[in-house]
Scaffold this motif. Structure first.
Motif, PDB file in Angstrom:
ATOM      1  N   LEU A 101       0.834  -1.198   0.000  1.00  0.00           N
ATOM      2  CA  LEU A 101       0.000   0.000   0.000  1.00  0.00           C
ATOM      3  C   LEU A 101       0.873   1.254   0.000  1.00  0.00           C
ATOM      4  N   ASN A 102       0.498   2.223  -0.821  1.00  0.00           N
ATOM      5  CA  ASN A 102       1.219   3.490  -0.870  1.00  0.00           C
ATOM      6  C   ASN A 102       0.537   4.573  -0.043  1.00  0.00           C
ATOM      7  N   VAL A 103      -0.745   4.378   0.237  1.00  0.00           N
ATOM      8  CA  VAL A 103      -1.506   5.337   1.051  1.00  0.00           C
ATOM      9  C   VAL A 103      -2.331   4.557   2.062  1.00  0.00           C
ATOM     10  N   PHE A 104      -2.772   5.261   3.076  1.00  0.00           N
ATOM     11  CA  PHE A 104      -3.610   4.656   4.113  1.00  0.00           C
ATOM     12  C   PHE A 104      -4.945   4.236   3.487  1.00  0.00           C
ATOM     13  N   SER A 149      -8.576  -2.333  15.849  1.00  0.00           N
ATOM     14  CA  SER A 149      -7.133  -2.487  15.699  1.00  0.00           C
ATOM     15  C   SER A 149      -6.790  -2.591  14.222  1.00  0.00           C
ATOM     16  N   ILE A 150      -5.698  -1.937  13.815  1.00  0.00           N
ATOM     17  CA  ILE A 150      -5.270  -1.990  12.419  1.00  0.00           C
ATOM     18  C   ILE A 150      -3.813  -2.405  12.356  1.00  0.00           C
ATOM     19  N   GLU A 151      -3.548  -3.440  11.560  1.00  0.00           N
ATOM     20  CA  GLU A 151      -2.189  -3.936  11.329  1.00  0.00           C
ATOM     21  C   GLU A 151      -1.788  -3.562   9.898  1.00  0.00           C
ATOM     22  N   LEU A 152      -0.933  -2.523   9.770  1.00  0.00           N
ATOM     23  CA  LEU A 152      -0.533  -2.012   8.458  1.00  0.00           C
ATOM     24  C   LEU A 152       0.975  -2.122   8.242  1.00  0.00           C
ATOM     25  N   SER A 153       1.594  -3.058   8.882  1.00  0.00           N
ATOM     26  CA  SER A 153       3.046  -3.186   8.774  1.00  0.00           C
ATOM     27  C   SER A 153       3.451  -3.706   7.392  1.00  0.00           C
ATOM     28  N   ARG A 154       4.706  -3.411   7.029  1.00  0.00           N
ATOM     29  CA  ARG A 154       5.299  -3.884   5.785  1.00  0.00           C
ATOM     30  C   ARG A 154       4.536  -3.427   4.555  1.00  0.00           C
ATOM     31  N   ASN A 155       4.285  -2.118   4.466  1.00  0.00           N
ATOM     32  CA  ASN A 155       3.714  -1.505   3.283  1.00  0.00           C
ATOM     33  C   ASN A 155       4.636  -0.373   2.811  1.00  0.00           C
ATOM     34  N   ASN A 156       4.146   0.474   1.938  1.00  0.00           N
ATOM     35  CA  ASN A 156       4.968   1.544   1.371  1.00  0.00           C
ATOM     36  C   ASN A 156       4.394   2.931   1.634  1.00  0.00           C
ATOM     37  N   ILE A 157       3.654   3.075   2.721  1.00  0.00           N
ATOM     38  CA  ILE A 157       3.045   4.370   3.046  1.00  0.00           C
ATOM     39  C   ILE A 157       4.138   5.363   3.424  1.00  0.00           C
ATOM     40  N   SER A 158       4.111   6.544   2.823  1.00  0.00           N
ATOM     41  CA  SER A 158       5.154   7.541   3.069  1.00  0.00           C
ATOM     42  C   SER A 158       4.664   8.733   3.883  1.00  0.00           C
ATOM     43  N   THR A 159       3.354   8.992   3.842  1.00  0.00           N
ATOM     44  CA  THR A 159       2.803  10.154   4.549  1.00  0.00           C
ATOM     45  C   THR A 159       1.474   9.787   5.197  1.00  0.00           C
ATOM     46  N   LEU A 160       1.285  10.269   6.416  1.00  0.00           N
ATOM     47  CA  LEU A 160      -0.017  10.164   7.067  1.00  0.00           C
ATOM     48  C   LEU A 160      -0.688  11.525   7.004  1.00  0.00           C
ATOM     49  N   TYR A 161      -1.825  11.578   6.313  1.00  0.00           N
ATOM     50  CA  TYR A 161      -2.553  12.836   6.159  1.00  0.00           C
ATOM     51  C   TYR A 161      -3.626  12.952   7.247  1.00  0.00           C
ATOM     52  N   LYS A 162      -4.015  14.185   7.525  1.00  0.00           N
ATOM     53  CA  LYS A 162      -4.964  14.417   8.616  1.00  0.00           C
ATOM     54  C   LYS A 162      -6.356  13.880   8.325  1.00  0.00           C
ATOM     55  N   ASP A 207      -6.725  10.787   6.900  1.00  0.00           N
ATOM     56  CA  ASP A 207      -6.606   9.341   6.780  1.00  0.00           C
ATOM     57  C   ASP A 207      -7.391   8.585   7.845  1.00  0.00           C
ATOM     58  N   LEU A 208      -7.413   9.102   9.068  1.00  0.00           N
ATOM     59  CA  LEU A 208      -8.041   8.367  10.173  1.00  0.00           C
ATOM     60  C   LEU A 208      -9.284   9.059  10.723  1.00  0.00           C
ATOM     61  N   LYS A 209      -9.815   9.992   9.973  1.00  0.00           N
ATOM     62  CA  LYS A 209     -10.927  10.782  10.506  1.00  0.00           C
ATOM     63  C   LYS A 209     -12.194   9.958  10.725  1.00  0.00           C
ATOM     64  N   ASN A 210     -12.330   8.826  10.026  1.00  0.00           N
ATOM     65  CA  ASN A 210     -13.526   7.990  10.167  1.00  0.00           C
ATOM     66  C   ASN A 210     -13.295   6.771  11.047  1.00  0.00           C
ATOM     67  N   ARG A 241       7.502  -0.774   9.661  1.00  0.00           N
ATOM     68  CA  ARG A 241       8.127  -1.072   8.371  1.00  0.00           C
ATOM     69  C   ARG A 241       7.344  -0.503   7.193  1.00  0.00           C
ATOM     70  N   ASN A 242       7.106   0.807   7.234  1.00  0.00           N
ATOM     71  CA  ASN A 242       6.626   1.540   6.083  1.00  0.00           C
ATOM     72  C   ASN A 242       7.717   2.536   5.683  1.00  0.00           C
ATOM     73  N   ARG A 243       7.332   3.582   5.001  1.00  0.00           N
ATOM     74  CA  ARG A 243       8.300   4.602   4.585  1.00  0.00           C
ATOM     75  C   ARG A 243       7.860   5.987   5.056  1.00  0.00           C
ATOM     76  N   ILE A 244       7.220   6.003   6.206  1.00  0.00           N
ATOM     77  CA  ILE A 244       6.623   7.245   6.697  1.00  0.00           C
ATOM     78  C   ILE A 244       7.703   8.244   7.087  1.00  0.00           C
ATOM     79  N   SER A 245       7.690   9.386   6.425  1.00  0.00           N
ATOM     80  CA  SER A 245       8.626  10.469   6.739  1.00  0.00           C
ATOM     81  C   SER A 245       7.898  11.722   7.205  1.00  0.00           C
ATOM     82  N   LYS A 246       6.567  11.712   7.053  1.00  0.00           N
ATOM     83  CA  LYS A 246       5.794  12.892   7.433  1.00  0.00           C
ATOM     84  C   LYS A 246       4.451  12.484   8.019  1.00  0.00           C
ATOM     85  N   ILE A 247       4.105  13.127   9.132  1.00  0.00           N
ATOM     86  CA  ILE A 247       2.786  12.961   9.741  1.00  0.00           C
ATOM     87  C   ILE A 247       2.194  14.357   9.908  1.00  0.00           C
TER      88      ILE A 247
END
Length: 840
Positions: free
Chosen positions: A48-51, A61-74, A76-79, A90-96
């Motif tokens: 996955l590249n995005v949430f 509970s959410i298990e999202l390990s070992r994907n390619n997500i780079s950014t968490l946007y405000k 993404d989790l609003k719902n 183990r993602n590529r998150i550099s920005k929250i």
């Protein structure tokens, strides 16, 4: 797609459009995740590249390990306001983005390990007012903004290990007054000054500074009154300046790890002396020490409360009798992972309180005589070079309850080896080369409860081989070379509950093999060579005596890829069986009476067989079935489920088969279904599957796993196209909508009739008689000629106008023939005696 059945396409399309626009469906079919029965969303290893946006709100509970997500946007989790745990390891998150977690007021655990964060910014964790655990290990964090933890007032665990922090800062504790466990190992911290971390008392219980190469450790105030665990493993550099103004500052430390330090002997001695004789230190780790180990042991043994001592991986070859002479209070001694070849006879004689002795991963060739002079109850000698056990190796060790002898080159046992171990409870002899037991377990082992003989070379078990083990509950013989189980092999094991016979060469189970195992709950016969000629009943069913068995695994019996069959009464006697594994057996058929003996079956795994067709009555006796796994069996249809009456079935896995059409009655016959996996089948993408496609998208009960990956195999022009991308709206006739229209029309007509009857009753009567006249006239107009064109009815006062003006105008000028009462009526007659408007 052409319409089928009732041709109501335009109305159907309009209704579907309005329904989806005004009332959006809460689809339970996820593109990249699956949701467990515990409301956990599993989305790991999906590239996955995005949430993901389609996770249901109810997920906790959410298990999202070992994907390619780079950014968490405000957004993404609003719902997802109900989240308790979120794992993004183990993602590529550099920005929250700021306020990303503003809705997650219920979140308890957040894991961001192994990402690419460089800075913890203000607002990054806003909203996490109930967060208890935060894991940020293995990022690239260099700086922490002053208000980054402002919302984390209830945080108790913070892990910032393996980052690039250079300095401690009060940021960690300023907004986290309840923090108890602070882990900051493997950073670039060279100086620890207590005033930088806090200027007042803290709640810290655990502080991990290992792998930081500290040059300065200055503790100038009692900020750690509750500190119990201090980890400095490989974290002290040679020449360290160790300044603790008052030894009472660390008086409550219970566990200390100074393993692998590269300090001078003097520097390490200074560290240990801080924990003087009045200390509460109980657990000390001195692993991987290169210099002055003997001196450090002498210092350590003076700690009056030291009870757990680890001296692992120190290249010790010989244990002399005076090495541990002063450690009189030890309860656990771990000397594993050294190179010990010799232990002096009196080495442990002074350790009168010793309970556990670990000597694993050394070079011992026999059981050391020194262990006989102890009162230990647990002994670990695994991973050594012991090739023989003598009759006196455990002489008089009556307190010994646990022995690990795994991974030693033992060839055989003697019947006298464990003769004095009257309290032996657990014995592990796995991964050796034992080919004979020689009656070892035929006597004097009354209290043994767990026996592991995994991965040895046993080929035959004698009658009553384990008859002395009256209390045995778990027996594992996995990975041996047993070919046949004889009668009464397990005689005497009346309390055995778990028996593992996996990965042997068993081809036959004789009558009475399991006859004594009345309490058996779990039996594992996986990966053997059990085979039968046909499905015809056998005289002696192998499990006839196992009425208490709960779990049976007989999968993987066809190692040669030959197709097998099981007799129809193979499961006879298993009246309480709950879980059955029969996958990977290359079964070609199953008799409809196979499950007649297992009415309490709860989970059935029969994947990886050749059951192209299943008898309609096969599952009829299994009314309590909740999980059914029939993947990779070449099934051509699921219609057998219509006759199974599986009203309690919750999970159905039928992936990688050959069926292409799912009929509506099949799904409706499974009212409790919550999880369905059909991936790997080739679907027909026309109106035959229109109902199924719409059901997948709109149903809110059943999660159809990986539905967005389902592909079409027919018709040819759609082959390879995704099933959910096919437009089948023209196939769908919505009966609800039709019923709505019909009902609405009926109501309107009823209202119209009632209104008309109430307000226009006499108008209707008049219209009725006019209709009768019209019908009469139409019927009789050709039977006789008309004498008059019109009858003139008038008041006597108007007679002058009628005779003077009307008659000349109509009769003389227009040629009409008028009937006047005073002129044309004969006395005693009427001009139209049969006319319905002029009755007699």
């Amino acid at each position: 797609m052409p319409c089928r059945g009732i041709r109501f396409c335009s109305f159907g399309i309009l209704y579907l459009f309005l329904n989806n626009f005004i009332f959006p469906t809460a689809s339970y079919t996820l593109k990249n995740c699956r949701v467990t029965q515990n409301r956990d969303a599993i989305c790991q290893k999906n590239s996955l590249n995005v949430f993901p946006k389609d996770i249901p709100e109810r997920v906790r509970s959410i298990e999202l390990s070992r994907n390619n997500i780079s950014t968490l946007y405000k957004t993404d989790l609003k719902n997802l306001p109900n989240l308790l745990r979120l794992d993004l390891t183990r993602n590529r998150i550099s920005k929250i983005e700021s306020s990303t977690f503003v809705v997650q007021i219920s979140l308890k655990v957040l894991t961001l390990n192994n990402n690419r964060l460089c800075k913890l910014q203000e607002g990054m964790f806003d909203g996490l007012v109930n967060l208890i655990e935060l894991y940020l290990t293995s990022n690239q964090i260099q700086t922490v903004a002053p208000a980054s933890f402002k919302s984390l007032s209830k945080l108790t665990i913070l892990d910032l290990g393996h980052n690039k922090l250079r300095h401690l800062t009060n940021v960690f504790l300023q907004h986290t007054p309840l923090l108890q466990n602070l882990y900051i190992p493997a950073n670039n911290i060279s100086t620890f000054n207590s005033w930088e971390l806090s200027n007042k008392s803290t709640e810290l219980v655990t502080l991990d500074l290992s792998q930081n190469e500290l040059m300065y450790f200055r503790l100038t105030a009692g900020i750690f009154p509750k500190l119990k665990r201090l980890f400095l493993e490989d974290g002290i550099k040679n020449g360290i300046v160790w300044e603790v103004n008052d030894t009472s500052y660390l008086r409550n430390v219970v566990r200390l790890d100074v393993s692998g330090v590269r300090s001078s002997l003097h520097g390490l001695q200074e560290v240990l002396k801080t924990f003087n004789s009045s200390s509460s230190l109980r657990h000390l780790q001195l692993n991987q020490i290169n210099n002055g180990l003997r001196d450090l042991i002498n210092i350590s043994c003076k700690f009056s409360k030291l009870s757990y001592f680890e001296i692992r991986n120190n290249s010790i070859k010989v244990i002399r009798s005076d090495l541990l002479h002063d450690c009189t209070y030890l309860k656990l001694l771990n000397l594993g992972m050294n190179e010990i070849t010799e232990i002096s006879n009196n080495s442990f004689q002074s350790l009168r309180l010793l309970n556990t002795l670990i000597l694993k991963s050394n070079c011992l060739t026999s059981v050391p005589y020194a262990v006989r002079k102890t009162q230990i109850s647990k002994l670990d000698l695994s991973h050594n070079k012991i090739n023989i056990l003598g009759c006196d190796d455990f002489a008089n060790m009556t307190r010994l309850s646990v022995i690990y002898l795994s991974n030693n080159p033992l060839l055989a046992l003697k019947d006298c080896v464990f003769k004095d171990l009257v309290n032996l409870n657990r014995l592990k002899l796995q991964n050796s080369s034992i080919h004979q037991l020689n009656g070892t377990f035929k006597k004097n082992k009354q209290n043994l409860k767990t026996l592991s003989l995994i991965n040895n070379k046993l080929t035959v078990l004698d009658h009553g081989e384990f008859e002395a083990l009256k209390s045995l509950q778990t027996l594992s013989l996995k990975g041996n070379k047993l070919k046949q189980l004889k009668d009464r092999t397990f005689f005497g094991l009346s309390r055995l509950t778990h028996l593992n016979l996996e990965s042997n060469k068993i081809s036959e189970i004789t009558n009475g093999t399991f006859g004594d195992l009345k309490a058996l709950k779990t039996l594992n016969l996986k990966n053997n060579q059990i085979k039968y000629a046909s499905v015809e009943p056998i005289l002696y069913p192998p499990f006839a005596e196992l009425s208490q068995l709960d779990t049976l695994d007989i999968s993987g019996q066809s190692r040669s890829h030959k197709r097998l069959n099981f007799p129809q009464n193979f499961l006879q006697g298993l009246t309480n069986l709950s879980i059955l594994y029969i996958h990977g057996n290359h079964l070609t058929s199953m008799h409809p009476n196979t499950f007649n003996y297992t009415p309490n079956l709860n989970v059935l795994v029969m994947s990886d067989n050749f059951l192209t067709d299943i008898h309609n009555n096969l599952f009829s006796p299994t009314q309590k079935l909740k999980g059914l796994y029939i993947s990779m069996t070449m099934l051509r249809s699921l219609d057998f489920l219509l006759h199974a009456n599986l009203t309690e079935l919750e999970m159905l896995l039928v992936a990688y088969n050959t069926f292409s059409v799912i009929r509506e009655p099949v799904m409706l016959s499974l009212p409790a279904l919550t999880y369905l996996d059909m991936q790997g089948n080739g679907f027909t993408c026309n109106c035959d599957n229109a109902w199924f496609l719409q059901w997948v998208i709109t149903n809110e009960q059943t999660q159809v796993f990986a539905a967005y990956s389902y592909e079409c195999s027919y018709p040819p022009n759609l082959k390879g196209r995704k099933l959910l991308q096919v437009d089948v709206r023209s196939c769908i006739v919505d009966m609800d909508f039709i019923c709505y229209i019909s009902t609405a029309c009926t109501v309107i007509m009823t209202l119209a009739v009632s209104f008309t009857h109430h307000f226009l009753q006499w108008h209707l009567v008049y219209a009725y008689y006019l209709m009768l006249a019209f019908l009469y006239n139409s019927k009789n107009k050709d039977k006789r000629a008309h004498q008059y064109d019109a009858f003139v009815s008038y008041n006597a006062n108007d007679e002058g106008w009628v005779l003077g003006e009307l008659l000349p105008k109509l009769e003389d000028e227009q040629g009409w023939r008028l009937c006047l009462h005073h002129r044309d009526f004969q006395p005693g007659e009427e001009p139209y005696p049969e006319h319905p408007l002029h009755p007699h």
